[in-house]
Write a protein that holds these residues in place. Structure first.
Motif, PDB file in Angstrom:
ATOM      1  N   PHE A 219       0.818  -1.215   0.000  1.00 53.27           N
ATOM      2  CA  PHE A 219       0.000   0.000   0.000  1.00 53.27           C
ATOM      3  C   PHE A 219       0.855   1.269   0.000  1.00 53.27           C
ATOM      4  N   VAL A 220       2.091   1.155   0.436  1.00 52.87           N
ATOM      5  CA  VAL A 220       3.012   2.295   0.397  1.00 52.87           C
ATOM      6  C   VAL A 220       4.294   1.843  -0.289  1.00 52.87           C
ATOM      7  N   GLU A 221       5.036   2.790  -0.820  1.00 51.88           N
ATOM      8  CA  GLU A 221       6.291   2.454  -1.499  1.00 51.88           C
ATOM      9  C   GLU A 221       7.408   3.348  -1.000  1.00 51.88           C
ATOM     10  N   ALA A 441       2.616   1.502  13.585  1.00 52.46           N
ATOM     11  CA  ALA A 441       3.440   1.705  12.389  1.00 52.46           C
ATOM     12  C   ALA A 441       2.907   0.888  11.222  1.00 52.46           C
ATOM     13  N   LEU A 442       2.495  -0.357  11.498  1.00 48.61           N
ATOM     14  CA  LEU A 442       1.978  -1.238  10.447  1.00 48.61           C
ATOM     15  C   LEU A 442       0.627  -0.752   9.939  1.00 48.61           C
ATOM     16  N   GLU A 443      -0.250  -0.325  10.837  1.00 50.57           N
ATOM     17  CA  GLU A 443      -1.574   0.158  10.440  1.00 50.57           C
ATOM     18  C   GLU A 443      -1.488   1.340   9.483  1.00 50.57           C
ATOM     19  N   PHE A 444      -0.604   2.290   9.809  1.00 55.00           N
ATOM     20  CA  PHE A 444      -0.545   3.536   9.049  1.00 55.00           C
ATOM     21  C   PHE A 444       0.547   3.537   7.985  1.00 55.00           C
ATOM     22  N   GLY A 445       1.360   2.476   7.936  1.00 55.16           N
ATOM     23  CA  GLY A 445       2.388   2.374   6.907  1.00 55.16           C
ATOM     24  C   GLY A 445       3.425   3.470   6.990  1.00 55.16           C
ATOM     25  N   GLY A 487       2.613   7.200   0.329  1.00 61.88           N
ATOM     26  CA  GLY A 487       1.348   6.503   0.140  1.00 61.88           C
ATOM     27  C   GLY A 487       0.583   6.363   1.440  1.00 61.88           C
ATOM     28  N   ASP A 488      -0.666   5.937   1.311  1.00 67.60           N
ATOM     29  CA  ASP A 488      -1.536   5.773   2.470  1.00 67.60           C
ATOM     30  C   ASP A 488      -2.104   4.366   2.498  1.00 67.60           C
ATOM     31  N   THR A 489      -2.158   3.787   3.675  1.00 66.74           N
ATOM     32  CA  THR A 489      -2.805   2.488   3.811  1.00 66.74           C
ATOM     33  C   THR A 489      -4.325   2.686   3.789  1.00 66.74           C
ATOM     34  N   PRO A 490      -5.094   1.659   3.397  1.00 70.75           N
ATOM     35  CA  PRO A 490      -6.558   1.767   3.471  1.00 70.75           C
ATOM     36  C   PRO A 490      -7.028   2.106   4.888  1.00 70.75           C
ATOM     37  N   TYR A 491      -6.346   1.557   5.892  1.00 68.55           N
ATOM     38  CA  TYR A 491      -6.760   1.831   7.272  1.00 68.55           C
ATOM     39  C   TYR A 491      -6.645   3.316   7.599  1.00 68.55           C
ATOM     40  N   SER A 492      -5.580   3.955   7.130  1.00 71.34           N
ATOM     41  CA  SER A 492      -5.388   5.367   7.446  1.00 71.34           C
ATOM     42  C   SER A 492      -6.447   6.239   6.787  1.00 71.34           C
ATOM     43  N   ILE A 493      -7.099   5.723   5.736  1.00 74.62           N
ATOM     44  CA  ILE A 493      -8.128   6.491   5.021  1.00 74.62           C
ATOM     45  C   ILE A 493      -9.517   6.225   5.603  1.00 74.62           C
ATOM     46  N   TRP A 494      -9.869   4.918   5.722  1.00 71.97           N
ATOM     47  CA  TRP A 494     -11.243   4.605   6.156  1.00 71.97           C
ATOM     48  C   TRP A 494     -11.314   3.439   7.141  1.00 71.97           C
ATOM     49  N   GLY A 495     -10.221   2.721   7.318  1.00 70.52           N
ATOM     50  CA  GLY A 495     -10.251   1.493   8.107  1.00 70.52           C
ATOM     51  C   GLY A 495     -10.646   1.682   9.562  1.00 70.52           C
ATOM     52  N   ARG A 496     -10.410   2.871  10.107  1.00 72.64           N
ATOM     53  CA  ARG A 496     -10.751   3.096  11.512  1.00 72.64           C
ATOM     54  C   ARG A 496     -12.257   3.131  11.741  1.00 72.64           C
ATOM     55  N   TYR A 497     -13.036   3.121  10.642  1.00 77.84           N
ATOM     56  CA  TYR A 497     -14.492   3.042  10.773  1.00 77.84           C
ATOM     57  C   TYR A 497     -14.999   1.612  10.622  1.00 77.84           C
ATOM     58  N   PHE A 498     -14.092   0.670  10.452  1.00 75.17           N
ATOM     59  CA  PHE A 498     -14.466  -0.719  10.194  1.00 75.17           C
ATOM     60  C   PHE A 498     -15.325  -1.287  11.315  1.00 75.17           C
ATOM     61  N   ASP A 499     -14.929  -1.069  12.558  1.00 75.83           N
ATOM     62  CA  ASP A 499     -15.691  -1.626  13.676  1.00 75.83           C
ATOM     63  C   ASP A 499     -17.080  -0.995  13.774  1.00 75.83           C
ATOM     64  N   LYS A 500     -17.167   0.315  13.502  1.00 80.40           N
ATOM     65  CA  LYS A 500     -18.483   0.975  13.538  1.00 80.40           C
ATOM     66  C   LYS A 500     -19.399   0.426  12.435  1.00 80.40           C
ATOM     67  N   PHE A 501     -18.818   0.171  11.270  1.00 80.53           N
ATOM     68  CA  PHE A 501     -19.582  -0.373  10.156  1.00 80.53           C
ATOM     69  C   PHE A 501     -20.130  -1.756  10.500  1.00 80.53           C
ATOM     70  N   LEU A 502     -19.288  -2.600  11.097  1.00 79.48           N
ATOM     71  CA  LEU A 502     -19.730  -3.943  11.473  1.00 79.48           C
ATOM     72  C   LEU A 502     -20.802  -3.895  12.558  1.00 79.48           C
ATOM     73  N   MET A 503     -20.629  -2.993  13.517  1.00 75.24           N
ATOM     74  CA  MET A 503     -21.642  -2.865  14.567  1.00 75.24           C
ATOM     75  C   MET A 503     -22.971  -2.389  13.989  1.00 75.24           C
TER      76      MET A 503
END
Length: 517
Positions: A219-221, A441-445, A487-503
């Motif tokens: 996701f990043v280079e 570090a891994l989450e945000f690349g 570059g940006d990881t998917p988590y840094s863009i929208w992934g932090r809403y993943f748990d709210k979406f599932l709930m």
């Protein structure tokens, strides 16, 4: 599986209620070995599957007890290091410190208990529905991260930083990994129970395919640019940090150990509150260091305490000395300049005392030095040092990915976290703290610099791997080269809403079920 009087029993299920609670407790205790410094990640799955066997088909009341027993073992073993700071530095007897630690563990155990209770309470037959557990676990963990300022320490996903599940982090984050751990374990438990074999096999296969496919993506280079950094670990004893007689020696120790570093490093980092003097009274030292660092075409970031004279409040702060941009000719520090960071997420008791008027007279533990800070803003500009943009966090803040997400920008080069883990002695607390930093570090690349007073000081790359580190309880300097990425990881863009979406999906499902009924 065995057949007895026409009934099917799961070989993992303990039928005696008291023994079942005991084994749930043991399952929770065993999770400590999944986290740093032990890092035996497979035990996470064994412990949870065994607990699920005790939880399966229980009523809401029984489920609550099983969750409470599991949770108490989970936290009693996992955060046993808390009593070190209470007893050694809080001035409380060992028995009192252990009681306070156990009280905290009992409180934290309420969250797994809540998840277990809800997984039964929300089901049609009012018995635990294991398929509900991954969703309600997300809800209980969210509450744990926000209630009483939040304590999201030891979340299950951190245990997988070195497992195949870690490949999910740049997409769904540590919280998402936790969801998939529970879901995966539910599928295994149900297969052992010989329930819904096809569905559970499909869950396992799809999860592993997801992990494998994501692990192949970048996701990043790397940009091809590098930065030379030096992190200073002063190893100052905790009892000396705010000793007036020792402060001159502490400051001079940092100054002298850093002088040789400026010439060959773009950036030098000192840990949290490295300068044991409030900023207005440390101007002579700060001005001197500012000039020295700028003359060597370098920059230095240090932690210190600021006392705002106008508002009469304290901040736990980071300041930049020396060059701000690469084309600066002189040091850009002056008291009151905007290139600083004030800690936002304060640690209860350590940095602020709730109900202070009531608690402070009770024991020295509630009256620790520097325990009356004010919060900085939730969103603050990146620190800029020698042309490098850093998203800063101080100590406990590294456990809150939402705050980091709010402060990372497209131009952010690195994440910076500073800490003083001397409070926790030779326990596994500092190792867990470093593990959390690796996950961020891994989450945000992004590469991460982690400077601490007495360890574990480390430099982490954008994949969460430790490039170099300094052992605990040593006075040393870590010098290394950091490769910058873009570059940006998917988590840094929208992934932090993943748990709210599932709930939200789960709530919609429950509403549909209720309407059908």
């Amino acid at each position: 599986m065995t057949e007895l009087n026409g009934r099917t029993f799961n070989i993992l299920t303990i039928k005696n209620p008291t023994l079942a609670l005991l084994f749930s407790f043991i399952s929770g205790c065993s999770l400590v070995f999944a986290f740093a410094p032990f890092s035996f990640w497979p035990i996470t799955f064994a412990a949870i599957v065994f607990w699920l066997a005790q939880l399966s088909n229980k009523s809401s009341k029984q489920a609550f007890k099983q969750g409470l027993s599991f949770g108490f073992g989970y936290f009693a073993a996992g955060i046993s290091w808390v009593h070190v700071s209470i007893e050694k530095f809080g001035g409380m007897p060992l028995i009192a410190s252990l009681l306070l630690m156990l009280l905290l563990c009992a409180y934290l155990a309420l969250y797994p208990a809540l998840a277990a209770w809800l997984s039964a309470k929300l089901s049609k037959d009012k018995q635990v529905n294991l398929y509900y557990l991954p969703f309600v676990w997300l809800f209980s963990e969210y509450l744990r991260s926000v209630m009483l300022t939040g304590f999201p320490w030891l979340s299950l996903g951190y245990s997988q930083i070195d497992s195949p599940f870690s490949s999910l982090a740049p997409v769904v984050g540590e919280v998402g990994i936790t969801f998939f751990i529970i879901l995966f374990c539910v599928a295994i438990a149900q297969i052992i129970n010989q329930h819904h074999q096809r569905m559970n096999s499909a869950i396992i296969v799809v999860t592993m395919m997801l992990i494998t496919s994501i692990s192949l993506l970048n996701f990043v280079e790397k940009t091809g640019k590098t930065t030379n950094v030096a992190l200073v670990q002063g190893n100052i004893k905790q009892e000396l940090r705010w000793d007036k007689k020792a402060e001159e020696n502490i400051i001079h120790s940092y100054i002298e150990s850093s002088k040789p570093l400026y010439k060959n490093n773009d950036l030098v980092i000192w840990p949290e509150a490295a300068i044991p003097r409030i900023e207005p009274l440390a101007q002579d030292y700060l001005t001197e260091i500012n000039i020295q660092v700028a003359e060597q075409q370098s920059s230095l970031i240090t932690g210190l305490i600021n006392y705002d004279i106008d508002s009469r409040i304290f901040f736990n702060r980071l300041v930049v000395l020396g060059k701000k941009q690469q084309d600066n000719l002189n040091g850009t520090y002056y008291y009151g300049n905007s290139n600083h960071y004030n800690k936002h997420h304060l640690l209860p008791i350590g940095e602020f005392v709730p109900f202070a008027d009531f608690l402070r007279p009770i024991a020295p533990f509630f009256n620790l030095p520097m325990s009356s800070f004010s919060r900085g803003d939730y969103v603050q500009p990146n620190l800029v040092a020698n042309g490098i943009n850093l998203a800063p966090l101080i100590c406990f803040e590294i456990a809150f990915p939402q705050q980091l997400a709010a402060n990372i920008r497209s131009h952010t080069d690195m994440i910076l976290t500073v800490s003083n883990d001397a409070w926790f002695g030779a326990s596994h607390g500092p190792d867990q703290h470093l593990e959390i930093a690796r996950m961020r570090a891994l989450e945000f690349g992004k590469p991460m610099l982690r400077a601490t007073n007495n360890g574990l000081t480390a430099v982490i790359d954008h994949k969460g791997k430790i490039i170099a580190e300094i052992p605990q309880f040593t006075e040393s300097v870590l010098q290394t080269t950091v490769e910058l990425v873009n570059g940006d990881t998917p988590y840094s863009i929208w992934g932090r809403y993943f748990d709210k979406f599932l709930m939200l999906l789960f709530i919609m499902y429950l509403m549909r079920e209720k309407l059908i009924r």
